[in-house]
Design a protein around this motif. Structure first.
Motif, mmCIF file in Angstrom:
data_model
loop_
_atom_site.group_PDB
_atom_site.id
_atom_site.type_symbol
_atom_site.label_atom_id
_atom_site.label_comp_id
_atom_site.label_asym_id
_atom_site.label_seq_id
_atom_site.Cartn_x
_atom_site.Cartn_y
_atom_site.Cartn_z
ATOM 1 N N PRO A 120 0.831 -1.204 0.000
ATOM 2 C CA PRO A 120 0.000 0.000 0.000
ATOM 3 C C PRO A 120 0.869 1.259 0.000
ATOM 4 N N ASN A 121 0.487 2.248 -0.795
ATOM 5 C CA ASN A 121 1.192 3.537 -0.788
ATOM 6 C C ASN A 121 0.567 4.414 0.298
ATOM 7 N N GLY A 122 0.839 4.056 1.519
ATOM 8 C CA GLY A 122 0.262 4.771 2.658
ATOM 9 C C GLY A 122 0.592 3.987 3.917
ATOM 10 N N PRO A 123 0.236 4.541 5.069
ATOM 11 C CA PRO A 123 0.617 3.865 6.322
ATOM 12 C C PRO A 123 -0.111 2.540 6.524
ATOM 13 N N VAL A 124 0.618 1.608 7.121
ATOM 14 C CA VAL A 124 0.034 0.324 7.546
ATOM 15 C C VAL A 124 0.048 0.335 9.075
ATOM 16 N N GLN A 125 -1.126 0.194 9.672
ATOM 17 C CA GLN A 125 -1.241 0.361 11.117
ATOM 18 C C GLN A 125 -1.028 -0.979 11.838
ATOM 19 N N ASP A 126 0.249 -1.353 11.911
ATOM 20 C CA ASP A 126 0.581 -2.652 12.508
ATOM 21 C C ASP A 126 0.130 -2.759 13.961
ATOM 22 N N ASP A 127 0.111 -1.648 14.660
ATOM 23 C CA ASP A 127 -0.276 -1.695 16.069
ATOM 24 C C ASP A 127 -1.753 -2.044 16.237
ATOM 25 N N GLN A 128 -2.528 -1.991 15.155
ATOM 26 C CA GLN A 128 -3.959 -2.330 15.251
ATOM 27 C C GLN A 128 -4.263 -3.682 14.600
ATOM 28 N N GLN A 129 -3.219 -4.454 14.379
ATOM 29 C CA GLN A 129 -3.417 -5.757 13.716
ATOM 30 C C GLN A 129 -4.298 -6.664 14.555
ATOM 31 N N LYS A 130 -5.218 -7.369 13.880
ATOM 32 C CA LYS A 130 -6.110 -8.303 14.562
ATOM 33 C C LYS A 130 -5.818 -9.706 14.057
ATOM 34 N N LEU A 131 -5.910 -10.662 14.956
ATOM 35 C CA LEU A 131 -5.770 -12.067 14.572
ATOM 36 C C LEU A 131 -7.145 -12.715 14.683
ATOM 37 N N VAL A 132 -7.602 -13.258 13.566
ATOM 38 C CA VAL A 132 -8.944 -13.841 13.516
ATOM 39 C C VAL A 132 -8.787 -15.331 13.261
ATOM 40 N N LYS A 133 -9.651 -16.125 13.904
ATOM 41 C CA LYS A 133 -9.649 -17.574 13.645
ATOM 42 C C LYS A 133 -10.672 -17.876 12.550
ATOM 43 N N PRO B 237 -4.297 3.200 1.956
ATOM 44 C CA PRO B 237 -3.562 3.283 0.676
ATOM 45 C C PRO B 237 -4.018 4.481 -0.136
ATOM 46 N N ALA B 238 -3.820 5.664 0.435
ATOM 47 C CA ALA B 238 -4.295 6.878 -0.245
ATOM 48 C C ALA B 238 -3.655 7.028 -1.624
ATOM 49 N N GLY B 239 -2.410 6.590 -1.731
ATOM 50 C CA GLY B 239 -1.710 6.703 -3.016
ATOM 51 C C GLY B 239 -1.817 5.429 -3.834
ATOM 52 N N GLY B 240 -2.744 4.568 -3.489
ATOM 53 C CA GLY B 240 -2.905 3.312 -4.230
ATOM 54 C C GLY B 240 -1.914 2.262 -3.754
ATOM 55 N N GLU C 164 -8.119 1.558 -6.724
ATOM 56 C CA GLU C 164 -9.013 0.523 -7.266
ATOM 57 C C GLU C 164 -8.236 -0.563 -7.999
ATOM 58 N N GLY C 165 -6.931 -0.437 -8.009
ATOM 59 C CA GLY C 165 -6.105 -1.465 -8.646
ATOM 60 C C GLY C 165 -5.800 -1.202 -10.098
ATOM 61 N N ASN C 166 -6.230 -0.038 -10.635
ATOM 62 C CA ASN C 166 -5.895 0.280 -12.030
ATOM 63 C C ASN C 166 -4.404 0.568 -12.151
ATOM 64 N N ARG C 167 -3.792 0.066 -13.203
ATOM 65 C CA ARG C 167 -2.381 0.394 -13.444
ATOM 66 C C ARG C 167 -2.275 1.878 -13.791
ATOM 67 N N THR C 168 -1.343 2.553 -13.154
ATOM 68 C CA THR C 168 -1.132 3.978 -13.468
ATOM 69 C C THR C 168 0.233 4.223 -14.102
ATOM 70 N N SER C 169 1.204 3.369 -13.779
ATOM 71 C CA SER C 169 2.516 3.527 -14.422
ATOM 72 C C SER C 169 3.349 2.273 -14.191
ATOM 73 N N GLY C 170 4.466 2.228 -14.938
ATOM 74 C CA GLY C 170 5.370 1.089 -14.763
ATOM 75 C C GLY C 170 5.053 -0.057 -15.715
ATOM 76 N N PRO C 171 5.759 -1.163 -15.555
ATOM 77 C CA PRO C 171 5.664 -2.240 -16.532
ATOM 78 C C PRO C 171 4.445 -3.170 -16.451
ATOM 79 N N PRO C 172 3.610 -3.145 -15.395
ATOM 80 C CA PRO C 172 2.464 -4.083 -15.391
ATOM 81 C C PRO C 172 1.596 -3.892 -16.631
ATOM 82 N N VAL C 173 1.030 -4.998 -17.114
ATOM 83 C CA VAL C 173 0.266 -4.947 -18.373
ATOM 84 C C VAL C 173 -1.227 -4.765 -18.142
ATOM 85 N N ARG C 174 -1.664 -4.813 -16.905
ATOM 86 C CA ARG C 174 -3.098 -4.645 -16.631
ATOM 87 C C ARG C 174 -3.256 -4.258 -15.162
#
Ligand code: FES
Length: 321
Positions: free
Chosen positions: A208-221, A235-238, A251-261
């Motif tokens: 994600p192009n944005g902060p990941v809040q590891d301190d709020q991680q939840k473990l689910v069974k 992921p404000a920046g995608g 939304e997962g749209n390619r914006t730049s770089g080598p990915p083809v879709r």
């Protein structure tokens, strides 16, 4: 002295197109196993069986038919003082000539039984080996449903980095990660966006192009006791790929770089108040956002494969994933 000479009788069937049609049927089966096992492979099997039968019938016509009695052709030997001609097979254990009207002469029986025995031995050696090589590739390739837990775990409007096991019994190798957002209600049903983290270039895990809040991680069974981790992210920046710099919007749209879709997504279902992850699929582009998104959806393709445009003809056959 006169020597009876016998006409050579043909041992081989005449030219036929049946072997070519049989080979085409086998090729159709092999291609069908990869492209469309439910339609093309059975058509190939029918072609192979039909023309294989006709070929075998054609090839064994000589053995099954009643041969005409062959009258020995007797010619007068030219008067000569030379020694009588030595028969070509002198010294070899010559097969006795068939009696006139004899249907299954010994030479034919030995010839057919040798070929038949060779075919049986070849089949016994080849079929299991090919089966063990090919069949596993087509078994268990489906995606299992994964229970990601109660809907309440997914706060509306928030993204979660969700890590789960496709096959808990297989351990870490089956761990997958998806970015999941609860979009709220759509026509009375919960709506989710579930984006795969597999880069559409070469498959690296996108971040994600944005902060990941590891301190709020939840473990689910999960329903089978498997561990599912959910970590909020913004992921404000995608999303971005660390390998070659591929970039995607939220939304997962390619914006730049080598990915083809765009990034692949997952189908989902709601069962007993739980979010159930379904089959992944490929996406070229998404118009709109969240529950209003219009998704251009395709069968799941491998990283780097085009699924639309003229380039898709470069990828006619996709192996099972
Ligand atoms: S693998 Fe992601 S950009 Fe190359």
């Amino acid at each position: 002295m006169t020597e009876p000479q016998h006409e050579d009788r043909p041992h081989l069937p005449g030219p036929s197109l049946y072997p070519i049609a049989f080979a085409a049927g086998v090729a159709c089966i092999l291609v069908g196993l990869i492209v469309n096992p439910k339609l093309i492979a059975p058509i190939g099997a029918v072609i192979a069986i039909l023309f294989g039968f006709l070929w075998a019938r054609d090839a064994t016509m000589e053995y099954r038919g009643t041969p005409e009695p062959i009258e020995p052709e007797v010619r007068e030997a030219p008067p000569t003082t030379q020694q009588p001609a030595i028969p070509a097979n002198q010294g070899e254990a010559a097969m006795p000539e068939p009696e006139p009207g004899e249907r299954f002469p010994r030479s034919k029986f030995l010839e057919a039984s040798t070929l038949g025995l060779g075919a049986v031995i070849g089949g016994l050696v080849t079929v299991p080996a090919v089966g063990f090589m090919v069949i596993p590739a087509f078994k268990g390739q489906g995606y299992p449903e994964v229970d990601l837990g109660p809907l309440e775990n997914f706060t509306e409007g928030k993204w979660f980095v969700t890590s789960f096991f496709l096959h808990p019994e297989a351990g870490e190798v089956s761990r997958r990660t998806a970015y999941i957002r609860n979009n709220g209600q759509l026509q009375g049903q919960p709506s989710f966006t579930i984006i795969s983290n597999r880069c559409a270039h070469l498959g690296c895990p996108v971040q994600p192009n944005g902060p990941v809040q590891d301190d709020q991680q939840k473990l689910v069974k999960g329903d089978k006791g498997q561990r599912i981790t959910m970590t909020p992210t913004i992921p404000a920046g995608g999303f971005g790929c660390p390998c070659h710099g591929g970039q995607y919007d939220p939304e997962g749209n390619r914006t730049s770089g080598p990915p083809v879709r765009g990034l692949d997504r997952y189908d989902y279902a709601i069962k007993n108040g739980h979010l159930i992850l379904g089959t992944p699929y490929s996406v070229t582009k998404v118009k709109g956002e969240g529950k209003d998104a219009r998704i251009h959806k395709y069968k799941l393709a491998g990283p780097g494969q085009h699924v639309d445009g003229w380039e898709q003809i470069m990828y006619p056959i996709q192996p099972p994933h």
